[in-house]
Design an enzyme around this catalytic site. Sequence first.
Site, PDB file in Angstrom:
ATOM      1  N   SER A 181      45.242  53.454  79.683  1.00 33.87           N
ATOM      2  CA  SER A 181      46.160  52.475  79.120  1.00 33.87           C
ATOM      3  C   SER A 181      45.695  52.174  77.705  1.00 33.87           C
ATOM      4  CB  SER A 181      46.193  51.213  79.995  1.00 33.87           C
ATOM      5  OG  SER A 181      47.108  50.277  79.482  1.00 33.87           O
ATOM      6  N   TYR A 206      55.196  51.207  72.152  1.00 33.74           N
ATOM      7  CA  TYR A 206      53.870  51.606  72.636  1.00 33.74           C
ATOM      8  C   TYR A 206      53.359  50.617  73.687  1.00 33.74           C
ATOM      9  CZ  TYR A 206      48.895  52.723  72.648  1.00 33.74           C
ATOM     10  OH  TYR A 206      47.620  53.050  73.033  1.00 33.74           O
ATOM     11  N   LYS A 215      52.452  51.044  77.805  1.00 36.95           N
ATOM     12  CA  LYS A 215      51.132  50.734  78.349  1.00 36.95           C
ATOM     13  C   LYS A 215      51.206  49.606  79.376  1.00 36.95           C
ATOM     14  CE  LYS A 215      49.031  53.966  76.175  1.00 36.95           C
ATOM     15  NZ  LYS A 215      48.475  55.102  76.917  1.00 36.95           N
ATOM     16  N   THR A 230      39.253  58.123  66.438  1.00 33.99           N
ATOM     17  CA  THR A 230      39.958  59.366  66.769  1.00 33.99           C
ATOM     18  C   THR A 230      41.036  59.555  65.709  1.00 33.99           C
ATOM     19  OG1 THR A 230      41.653  58.269  68.098  1.00 33.99           O
ATOM     20  CG2 THR A 230      39.597  58.912  69.233  1.00 33.99           C
TER      21      THR A 230
END
Length: 165
Positions: free
Chosen positions: A13, A27, A31, A62
């Site tokens: 999540s 988004y 989630k 990331t």
Amino acid sequence: MRAQKSGTIVNISSVGGLAALPSCAIYASSKFAVEAWSESLGQEVAPFGIRVLIVEPGAFRTNFLGSGAMQTQPVSEAYKGNIADMVLQRFGTMDGKQKGDPNKAAERIVENVQKGLKKEDLGKVENLRLLLGQDCYERVTEKLEKLKQNVESSKAEAFGVAVDE
């Protein structure tokens, strides 16, 4: 997993699934859906010795915020300078500066799954959620405080709708 009466289902999540930000409605809603699905699934599979673990990462270094990953349209005039615009601008400055180490996060996930695999721990691993990142912890605790205040302030209304007998 049912046959062996053990296992862990890991669903990824986000802190955004518990504490949504402006400009992130699509988004966050996806989630939130993972959260609800995982909570329900966890209750369904628990009698089989199967655990569900929801991983709640905060900001990790990331390419999630990289230029190729974030596709945005210019903000419309009505939104310029408001909170949604400011959040999007902040995202643009965070790429490569996130405090979370993805390798350490992966290690924590593996450790948590392994806890659930040991025979002596079966049925004892109770945490449904694995919060990863200080930012995640802080956002979730802030959200919980606001939610608690909201619930408490709604108590009279909640109790005031019973059928008069």
